[in-house]
Design a protein around this motif. Structure first.
Motif, PDB file in Angstrom:
ATOM      1  N   GLY A  43       0.618  -1.411   0.053  1.00 35.98           N
ATOM      2  CA  GLY A  43       0.091  -0.097   0.007  1.00 35.98           C
ATOM      3  C   GLY A  43       0.794   1.224   0.014  1.00 35.98           C
ATOM      4  N   ASP A  83      -2.829   6.242  -7.768  1.00 40.72           N
ATOM      5  CA  ASP A  83      -2.789   5.213  -6.334  1.00 40.72           C
ATOM      6  C   ASP A  83      -2.863   6.302  -5.296  1.00 40.72           C
ATOM      7  N   LYS A 114      -6.568   7.118  -5.284  1.00 43.81           N
ATOM      8  CA  LYS A 114      -7.531   5.993  -5.484  1.00 43.81           C
ATOM      9  C   LYS A 114      -8.602   6.087  -4.424  1.00 43.81           C
ATOM     10  N   LEU A 161     -11.885   5.006  -1.822  1.00 39.42           N
ATOM     11  CA  LEU A 161     -12.055   3.811  -0.981  1.00 39.42           C
ATOM     12  C   LEU A 161     -12.829   2.700  -1.739  1.00 39.42           C
ATOM     13  N   ILE A 212     -10.806   0.614  -3.918  1.00 41.43           N
ATOM     14  CA  ILE A 212     -10.009  -0.195  -3.402  1.00 41.43           C
ATOM     15  C   ILE A 212     -10.783  -1.706  -3.050  1.00 41.43           C
ATOM     16  N   THR A 253      -4.651   1.760   6.756  1.00 41.15           N
ATOM     17  CA  THR A 253      -4.196   2.948   6.398  1.00 41.15           C
ATOM     18  C   THR A 253      -3.220   2.522   5.542  1.00 41.15           C
ATOM     19  N   SER A 254      -2.929   3.570   4.497  1.00 40.33           N
ATOM     20  CA  SER A 254      -1.628   3.218   3.469  1.00 40.33           C
ATOM     21  C   SER A 254      -0.761   4.625   3.673  1.00 40.33           C
ATOM     22  N   THR A 268      -7.521   3.087   3.693  1.00 40.32           N
ATOM     23  CA  THR A 268      -7.752   2.216   2.644  1.00 40.32           C
ATOM     24  C   THR A 268      -8.315   0.730   3.273  1.00 40.32           C
ATOM     25  N   TYR A 269      -8.482  -0.208   2.318  1.00 37.60           N
ATOM     26  CA  TYR A 269      -9.307  -1.535   2.655  1.00 37.60           C
ATOM     27  C   TYR A 269      -8.067  -2.509   2.520  1.00 37.60           C
ATOM     28  N   ASP A 326      -2.566  -4.736   0.742  1.00 37.08           N
ATOM     29  CA  ASP A 326      -3.437  -3.477   0.544  1.00 37.08           C
ATOM     30  C   ASP A 326      -3.628  -3.290  -0.957  1.00 37.08           C
ATOM     31  N   ARG A 370      -4.410  -0.626  -2.515  1.00 34.28           N
ATOM     32  CA  ARG A 370      -3.823   0.747  -3.235  1.00 34.28           C
ATOM     33  C   ARG A 370      -2.849   0.567  -4.159  1.00 34.28           C
TER      34      ARG A 370
END
Ligand code: PLP
Length: 469
Positions: free
Chosen positions: A92, A361, A364, A366, A369, A395-396, A410-411, A448, A450
């Protein structure tokens, strides 16, 4: 064991063997290259026999032969593998320095390929039919995207800092705030680079606070430059103060011949603040505020190839271009090609800019992702594997020493495996083809999405299926 040496098969004994012929066929190598490998392995084995450390349990002509040909096959195949290899970045972190920072856009890649494979006008002026300068290649584009008077490109931003200090401040004093005497990954320290350049560092202020009067008091007839360094990779919080660029510009203007240079580190062209990401000023603003010279990396927020970009006053850039070091630090045609297309995307349209992998990226959404994470889980559950996985919020980071305080929501997909521990699984993924680099957190492997492109999804899923076995 010494008598065994006599049992070693001679090199020519291998030439007619089935294995040797097959090795030549499958690898396309010349006989003499494979022979060289065989000779090396025989010679290593001879030393082992003479020193009584034979790797072969039942020494015999036949076993020696098999040992040597097997080692040869291994060695030849190993040599044929490329050292530099693509990996899938599941961390990520968009500008992951260990993973090569920015990835280039398709257009930039195509341009690099075209220029690499043919002659080009790298130092040739086609209109006039005579010699040209590689410095002029991107200057117009850089002027357009940054609003500066002039520009040049060197090998990386560290090289830009070095060239500027050496060419413009050697044997002069350079004033820097103590709060900005940073070290940036891989042992790049402002204080060391300054020493190396022959400029004399004058530190002002304290770690947490530097005032305008600190700069004012330090200026003497020996002062050649005010240097502001972007504290890229860390964030000071609490009781802190640094002097605004505008105030330093005013101060510089009161002293004839004084140069104000800002090492921006990342230097973004795209305004990430519009997307609510960070507080990074765009290069154009820094130039507009009146700074004489600005330098930044090509492969950080800009999203291009490794390069150091210097923009600013024409008179200063001309001095830099003429300096001997400019030749030492110059960049290759492939870099110019990649950078050219990257810069053009900034000028084309907002849509083109957003398609640059780095910008894409970082911004990007949510839901994009989440869709990818869901598609991954669906694909993996269709196959019978030992994985247990679920989606969770995380988080990234942007990385590359850029906006360290920014945590992008992020996911991730969190995975455990019925048989492998998280470390075993991460290792299997890392050693697969392509290598997949993951994060480990709370005894789970996390991936991740992302930093994973749509195009990489099939390979990624396949690699997880292979790692399950
Ligand atoms: C990253 C960085 C550098 C070094 O840039 P490279 O392109 O990696 O050589 C120098 N100064 C600052 C402030 C940076 O953030």
């Amino acid at each position: 064991m010494k008598h065994l040496v006599r049992e070693l098969p001679p090199v020519h004994a291998f030439k007619k063997s089935e294995q040797f012929i097959k090795l030549i066929e499958t690898t396309g190598l010349t006989e003499s290259r494979v022979i060289t490998v065989i000779q090396q392995i025989i010679s290593d084995l001879r030393v082992k026999l003479l020193t009584g450390t034979s790797p072969i349990e039942n020494p015999s002509k036949e076993n020696f032969f098999n040992y040597i040909i097997t080692r040869t096959e291994e060695s030849v195949h190993k040599r044929q593998e490329d050292f530099l290899t693509p990996v899938i970045n599941g961390t990520g972190t968009v500008l992951h320095t260990n993973l090569g920072r920015a990835r280039l856009s398709d257009d930039a890649i195509a341009h690099v390929v075209a220029i690499a494979g043919s002659y080009s006008n790298l130092e040739y002026n086609i209109d006039e039919g005579k010699r040209g300068s590689r410095h002029d290649i991107l200057e117009e584009l850089l002027i357009e995207v940054t609003g500066a008077e002039a520009a040049m490109v060197v090998n990386n931003n560290a090289a830009a800092v070095y060239l500027i200090l050496r060419a413009l401040a050697k044997d002069k004093e350079v004033i820097v705030s103590r709060g900005q005497l940073v070290e940036i990954g891989g042992s790049f320290r402002i204080s060391s680079i300054m020493e190396e350049s022959g400029a004399n560092l004058v530190e002002v202020g304290t770690t947490n606070k530097t005032h305008l009067y600190d700069y004012q008091n330090a200026i003497s007839e020996n002062t050649g430059m005010l240097l502001k360094v972007h504290t890229s990779n860390f964030k000071m919080i609490g009781f802190t103060e640094s002097v605004q660029t505008e105030a330093l510009v005013t101060l510089k203007n009161q002293h004839e011949g004084l140069i104000f240079y800002e090492d921006l580190g990342s230097g973004s062209i795209y305004d990430f603040r519009k997307d609510g990401i960070g507080e990074e000023p765009v290069v154009k603003e820094v130039i507009q505020s009146g700074v004489d010279l600005v330098s930044f990396s090509g492969d950080k927020l800009l999203g291009g190839p490794q390069a150091g970009i210097i923009v600013g006053k024409k008179e200063l850039i001309n001095r830099l271009k003429k300096h001997q070091l400019a030749r030492v630090l110059r960049v290759d045609k492939m870099t110019f090609a990649g950078l050219e297309k990257t810069l053009r995307d900034y000028l084309t349209s907002e849509e083109a800019t957003r398609k640059l992998p780095t910008v894409r990226d970082i911004t990007k959404t949510l839901s994009e992702i989440e869709n990818q994470a869901n598609a991954f889980i669906t694909a993996l559950t269709e196959v019978d594997t030992g994985y247990h996985c679920y989606i969770k919020e995380s988080t990234s980071q942007i990385g590359g020493g850029t906006m360290p305080d920014v945590q992008l929501p992020t996911y991730v997909v969190s995975l455990t495996h019925a048989t492998y521990s998280e470390n075993e699984l991460a290792e299997k993924l890392r050693l697969g083809t392509p290598a997949i680099i993951t994060r480990i957190q709370e005894e789970q492997v996390m991936i991740d999405f992302r930093t994973i492109s749509i195009e990489e999804m099939p390979e990624l899923i396949q690699a997880f299926i292979v790692a399950d076995r």
